[in-house]
Design a protein around this motif. Structure first.
Motif, PDB file in Angstrom:
ATOM      1  N   PRO A 190      44.646  37.751  49.167  1.00 10.01           N
ATOM      2  CA  PRO A 190      44.996  37.574  47.761  1.00 10.01           C
ATOM      3  C   PRO A 190      45.498  36.160  47.468  1.00 10.01           C
ATOM      4  O   PRO A 190      45.957  35.459  48.374  1.00 10.01           O
ATOM      5  CB  PRO A 190      46.106  38.596  47.540  1.00 10.01           C
ATOM      6  CG  PRO A 190      46.747  38.729  48.879  1.00 10.01           C
ATOM      7  CD  PRO A 190      45.623  38.612  49.872  1.00 10.01           C
ATOM      8  N   CYS A 191      45.423  35.776  46.205  1.00 11.61           N
ATOM      9  CA  CYS A 191      45.845  34.441  45.797  1.00 11.61           C
ATOM     10  C   CYS A 191      47.365  34.409  45.665  1.00 11.61           C
ATOM     11  O   CYS A 191      47.931  35.071  44.787  1.00 11.61           O
ATOM     12  CB  CYS A 191      45.192  34.080  44.464  1.00 11.61           C
ATOM     13  SG  CYS A 191      45.728  32.494  43.802  1.00 11.61           S
ATOM     14  N   PRO A 192      48.067  33.643  46.509  1.00 11.80           N
ATOM     15  CA  PRO A 192      49.538  33.640  46.473  1.00 11.80           C
ATOM     16  C   PRO A 192      50.103  33.005  45.202  1.00 11.80           C
ATOM     17  O   PRO A 192      51.254  33.267  44.840  1.00 11.80           O
ATOM     18  CB  PRO A 192      49.913  32.837  47.719  1.00 11.80           C
ATOM     19  CG  PRO A 192      48.727  31.962  47.973  1.00 11.80           C
ATOM     20  CD  PRO A 192      47.532  32.756  47.561  1.00 11.80           C
ATOM     21  N   ILE A 193      49.316  32.205  44.530  1.00  9.50           N
ATOM     22  CA  ILE A 193      49.776  31.530  43.310  1.00  9.50           C
ATOM     23  C   ILE A 193      50.173  32.540  42.243  1.00  9.50           C
ATOM     24  O   ILE A 193      51.096  32.295  41.449  1.00  9.50           O
ATOM     25  CB  ILE A 193      48.675  30.587  42.786  1.00  9.50           C
ATOM     26  CG1 ILE A 193      48.493  29.403  43.745  1.00  9.50           C
ATOM     27  CG2 ILE A 193      48.965  30.097  41.372  1.00  9.50           C
ATOM     28  CD1 ILE A 193      47.302  28.531  43.420  1.00  9.50           C
ATOM     29  N   LEU A 194      49.509  33.699  42.235  1.00  9.44           N
ATOM     30  CA  LEU A 194      49.736  34.683  41.178  1.00  9.44           C
ATOM     31  C   LEU A 194      51.135  35.299  41.205  1.00  9.44           C
ATOM     32  O   LEU A 194      51.536  35.951  40.248  1.00  9.44           O
ATOM     33  CB  LEU A 194      48.678  35.789  41.261  1.00  9.44           C
ATOM     34  CG  LEU A 194      47.238  35.337  40.966  1.00  9.44           C
ATOM     35  CD1 LEU A 194      46.262  36.483  41.216  1.00  9.44           C
ATOM     36  CD2 LEU A 194      47.104  34.830  39.544  1.00  9.44           C
ATOM     37  N   GLY A 274      50.828  44.159  31.627  1.00  4.46           N
ATOM     38  CA  GLY A 274      50.036  44.619  32.759  1.00  4.46           C
ATOM     39  C   GLY A 274      48.601  44.150  32.762  1.00  4.46           C
ATOM     40  O   GLY A 274      47.851  44.461  33.701  1.00  4.46           O
ATOM     41  N   ALA A 275      48.185  43.386  31.758  1.00  4.64           N
ATOM     42  CA  ALA A 275      46.801  42.925  31.675  1.00  4.64           C
ATOM     43  C   ALA A 275      46.457  42.022  32.856  1.00  4.64           C
ATOM     44  O   ALA A 275      47.273  41.209  33.297  1.00  4.64           O
ATOM     45  CB  ALA A 275      46.582  42.185  30.366  1.00  4.64           C
ATOM     46  N   ASN A 276      45.224  42.154  33.358  1.00  3.10           N
ATOM     47  CA  ASN A 276      44.705  41.282  34.415  1.00  3.10           C
ATOM     48  C   ASN A 276      43.386  40.701  33.924  1.00  3.10           C
ATOM     49  O   ASN A 276      42.396  41.417  33.762  1.00  3.10           O
ATOM     50  CB  ASN A 276      44.494  42.050  35.709  1.00  3.10           C
ATOM     51  CG  ASN A 276      44.135  41.129  36.874  1.00  3.10           C
ATOM     52  OD1 ASN A 276      43.659  40.017  36.691  1.00  3.10           O
ATOM     53  ND2 ASN A 276      44.361  41.597  38.091  1.00  3.10           N
ATOM     54  N   CYS A 277      43.380  39.392  33.682  1.00  3.28           N
ATOM     55  CA  CYS A 277      42.204  38.730  33.101  1.00  3.28           C
ATOM     56  C   CYS A 277      41.264  38.141  34.146  1.00  3.28           C
ATOM     57  O   CYS A 277      40.241  37.561  33.792  1.00  3.28           O
ATOM     58  CB  CYS A 277      42.662  37.667  32.109  1.00  3.28           C
ATOM     59  SG  CYS A 277      43.617  38.355  30.722  1.00  3.28           S
ATOM     60  N   GLY A 278      41.604  38.270  35.444  1.00  9.61           N
ATOM     61  CA  GLY A 278      40.615  38.027  36.480  1.00  9.61           C
ATOM     62  C   GLY A 278      40.723  36.778  37.320  1.00  9.61           C
ATOM     63  O   GLY A 278      40.181  36.741  38.424  1.00  9.61           O
ATOM     64  N   TRP A 279      41.385  35.711  36.827  1.00  7.93           N
ATOM     65  CA  TRP A 279      41.453  34.492  37.634  1.00  7.93           C
ATOM     66  C   TRP A 279      42.268  34.760  38.900  1.00  7.93           C
ATOM     67  O   TRP A 279      43.259  35.487  38.855  1.00  7.93           O
ATOM     68  CB  TRP A 279      42.129  33.374  36.821  1.00  7.93           C
ATOM     69  CG  TRP A 279      42.170  32.071  37.570  1.00  7.93           C
ATOM     70  CD1 TRP A 279      41.235  31.089  37.555  1.00  7.93           C
ATOM     71  CD2 TRP A 279      43.182  31.631  38.485  1.00  7.93           C
ATOM     72  NE1 TRP A 279      41.604  30.057  38.397  1.00  7.93           N
ATOM     73  CE2 TRP A 279      42.804  30.370  38.990  1.00  7.93           C
ATOM     74  CE3 TRP A 279      44.389  32.178  38.949  1.00  7.93           C
ATOM     75  CZ2 TRP A 279      43.572  29.653  39.908  1.00  7.93           C
ATOM     76  CZ3 TRP A 279      45.143  31.470  39.875  1.00  7.93           C
ATOM     77  CH2 TRP A 279      44.742  30.217  40.345  1.00  7.93           C
ATOM     78  N   PRO A 280      41.909  34.170  40.036  1.00  8.84           N
ATOM     79  CA  PRO A 280      40.810  33.236  40.302  1.00  8.84           C
ATOM     80  C   PRO A 280      39.530  33.918  40.787  1.00  8.84           C
ATOM     81  O   PRO A 280      38.540  33.253  41.067  1.00  8.84           O
ATOM     82  CB  PRO A 280      41.388  32.378  41.425  1.00  8.84           C
ATOM     83  CG  PRO A 280      42.168  33.377  42.241  1.00  8.84           C
ATOM     84  CD  PRO A 280      42.797  34.315  41.222  1.00  8.84           C
ATOM     85  N   TYR A 281      39.588  35.228  40.895  1.00 12.68           N
ATOM     86  CA  TYR A 281      38.478  35.958  41.518  1.00 12.68           C
ATOM     87  C   TYR A 281      37.243  36.026  40.616  1.00 12.68           C
ATOM     88  O   TYR A 281      36.116  36.114  41.107  1.00 12.68           O
ATOM     89  CB  TYR A 281      38.920  37.372  41.876  1.00 12.68           C
ATOM     90  CG  TYR A 281      40.250  37.434  42.572  1.00 12.68           C
ATOM     91  CD1 TYR A 281      40.407  36.909  43.853  1.00 12.68           C
ATOM     92  CD2 TYR A 281      41.367  37.995  41.951  1.00 12.68           C
ATOM     93  CE1 TYR A 281      41.641  36.945  44.498  1.00 12.68           C
ATOM     94  CE2 TYR A 281      42.597  38.037  42.588  1.00 12.68           C
ATOM     95  CZ  TYR A 281      42.737  37.513  43.854  1.00 12.68           C
ATOM     96  OH  TYR A 281      43.957  37.541  44.477  1.00 12.68           O
ATOM     97  N   CYS A 282      37.452  35.981  39.314  1.00  9.36           N
ATOM     98  CA  CYS A 282      36.381  36.250  38.358  1.00  9.36           C
ATOM     99  C   CYS A 282      36.370  35.221  37.242  1.00  9.36           C
ATOM    100  O   CYS A 282      37.392  34.606  36.929  1.00  9.36           O
ATOM    101  CB  CYS A 282      36.568  37.632  37.731  1.00  9.36           C
ATOM    102  SG  CYS A 282      36.945  38.944  38.919  1.00  9.36           S
TER     103      CYS A 282
END
Length: 427
Positions: A190-194, A274-282
Motif C-alpha cells: 500500500p501507498c504509505p503517503i495516504l 469515507g470516500a476513496n477517489c483512487g489515487w495512486p492506484y487508479c
C-alpha cells in the motif's frame, strides 16, 4: 480521443469561444479598466482590475461589507495576507493593509472569523463588525503539524455550516513510486503517503492546537486538491483533483505522447466521509469513461481491477489544466443560469506536449439540486495574454482564486503578477 477546439481572442474581435461547451453564445473582449483587462467574457459581462502587483496571490475571501482578503504564496513586504477596503464606495479599494508573517494558499471567512493557512498550519483571526482584524499579530492556532514537503504543499480550506473545517493535504508525490517520477520505479503498495496526505482531513473550526490525532481523514485517494467548496444546496463538499502526470514519459511502452497529454482527466468529486477517489492506484480515463489501474500497479491503460469500486467524478475536464479554485455561485447579480452553478479557476498546464498547453481560464458548470446539469464551458478567457502558451512563464496572468462579492460580482486572483480581477454583469 476527446476532441475540442480553442478559439482564442486577445484584443479586438468578437468570437465564439468554448471547450467541450454547451453554450455557444458570442463572447467578446470588454475593457473594464482604463487599460482594458484583455478578458474574453459572455455578452453583458465586464471586468476591471481592483488590485495589482501583489506577487503570488492565491486564494481570496470576501466579506458581506465588500472588504476582501488575499492570501499570498510568497511574502510581500514581510506579509502573507492583505486586506482591501473601499471606504468611499467608489469601486476603488484605496485602503490596504497587510499582516500575517507566513505564506500559503487557503483563506476563508466564517462567523466573524478569518481563517488562513500556511503550508503546515491553519490560523484564525477575530473580525469586528467592519471586518477589521482585531489582533493581527496574535491569531489562534487551529491546526498544526500537517505534512509539508515541496511538492503539492498548499493547504486549501473550506468550511461547512456545522462548525467543521476541511483541509486538503496534497500528496508529495506523482504516483507514489519508490523513486518519484522515475522511469521503471514501481508504485508502493500500500501507498504509505495516504496515512498523512493524499486526501481531505476534517477538523473542528473553533478548537485550537489540533493535529492529525484530533482530525478525521474525511476522504482519501486524492493526489492534490487546491480548489474545494461547500455546496449549500445539498450540504456536501466538492473538490477538484489535480490528476497525475507523465504517463507517456514514464511508460512509453503503454502510452503514446498524445495519450500522455490527454490523460488522465482533471476531476470534480462530491465527497462524503469515507470516500476513496483512487489515487495512486487508479486514474480516470475520460475516453473510456472509467477508472483504470495505473501502470505502476500493473495497469495497461484498460484494466480496471481494484479501480472498479473507486469513486467516480461528477464531471471530468481535460488533463493537466490544474484546477486551483472552486466556487459555487449563490448571488443574484448574474443571470439565473449561473445560480448555484460552479466556477473553476484553471491555473494552466505545463505538460500537454505535443499538444498545446491549455487552461489559463475560468470555467463554469451549471448545477441543479446540487449536481451538474450540463456540460462545462469557458466563462472567462484571455488571462494568459498570448495566443499560445509555450510554458507557464509565458502567461501574463494565471487564475488561482475565486470569491463572490457582497454584490454578486466574481473576484478572480492571479498568482503570476498578483492581479485581482472583478467581473460584473450589466442587465
Amino acid at each position: 480521443m476527446v476532441k475540442y477546439i480553442f478559439i482564442f481572442v486577445l484584443i479586438v474581435s468578437v468570437c465564439t469561444c468554448t471547450l467541450w461547451a454547451r453554450d455557444t453564445t458570442a463572447l467578446k473582449i470588454l475593457a473594464g479598466s482604463p487599460e482594458g483587462t484583455g478578458l474574453v467574457l459572455p455578452t453583458g459581462f465586464t471586468a476591471d482590475i481592483v488590485a495589482d502587483d501583489l506577487g503570488n496571490a492565491r486564494h481570496i475571501a470576501t466579506a458581506p461589507n465588500g472588504v476582501f482578503f488575499v492570501k499570498l504564496e510568497k511574502l510581500k513586504n514581510g506579509k502573507g495576507i492583505f486586506r482591501f477596503e473601499d471606504k468611499d464606495k467608489d469601486g476603488k479599494y484605496e485602503t490596504v493593509s497587510g499582516f500575517g508573517s507566513y505564506a500559503g494558499t487557503g483563506i476563508a471567512i466564517k462567523n466573524q472569523w478569518l481563517y488562513a493557512s500556511s503550508d503546515d498550519q491553519v490560523f484564525r483571526y477575530r473580525l469586528n463588525e467592519k471586518f477589521e482584524v482585531l489582533d493581527p499579530d496574535n491569531p489562534n492556532l487551529v491546526i498544526t503539524g500537517l505534512v509539508n514537503k515541496h511538492q503539492h504543499s498548499s493547504k486549501s480550506i473550506a468550511l461547512d455550516n456545522a462548525g467543521n473545517i476541511y483541509v486538503n493535504i496534497g500528496a508529495p508525490s506523482n504516483a507514489c513510486q519508490l523513486a518519484d517520477r522515475t522511469k521503471g520505479s514501481p508504485g508502493q503498495d500500500p501507498c504509505p503517503i495516504l496515512e498523512t496526505a493524499g486526501g481531505i482531513w476534517r477538523f473542528k473550526a473553533d478548537k485550537g492546537n489540533q493535529s492529525y490525532k484530533e482530525g478525521t481523514r474525511y476522504a482519501t485517494g486524492l493526489r492534490n486538491v487546491v480548489g474545494l467548496d461547500w455546496n449549500t444546496e445539498n450540504e456536501a463538499l466538492f473538490v477538484m483533483q489535480h490528476g497525475r502526470d507523465q504517463l507517456a514519459q514514464l511508460h512509453g511502452e503503454k502510452y503514446t505522447a498524445g495519450q500522455g497529454a490527454e490523460l488522465p482527466a482533471e476531476e470534480m468529486f462530491m465527497v462524503k466521509e469515507g470516500a476513496n477517489c483512487g489515487w495512486p492506484y487508479c486514474y480516470y480515463d475520460p475516453v473510456q469513461k472509467k477508472k483504470v489501474l495505473g501502470p505502476e500497479y500493473g495497469g495497461d491503460g484498460q484494466k480496471e481491477d481494484r479501480c472498479s469500486g473507486m469513486q467516480m467524478p461528477v464531471i471530468a475536464f481535460p488533463a493537466h489544466m490544474a484546477p486551483n479554485a472552486l466556487l459555487f455561485y449563490t448571488g443574484d447579480l448574474f443571470p439565473s443560469r449561473y445560480k448555484n452553478g460552479a466556477f473553476i479557476a484553471f491555473h494552466g498546464s505545463w505538460n500537454r506536449a505535443p499538444l498545446k498547453q491549455e487552461g489559463y481560464f475560468v470555467a463554469f458548470v451549471p448545477f441543479s439540486k446540487g449536481q451538474p446539469s450540463g456540460d462545462w464551458e469557458i466563462f472567462a478567457n484571455g488571462f494568459a495574454g498570448v495566443s499560445e502558451v509555450k510554458s507557464p512563464r509565458d502567461a501574463k496572468h494565471r487564475p488561482c482564486g475565486l470569491a463572490q462579492g457582497a454584490d454578486g460580482a466574481l473576484y478572480v486572483t492571479d498568482d503570476a503578477k498578483g492581479t485581482v480581477f472583478r467581473i460584473n454583469f450589466h442587465k
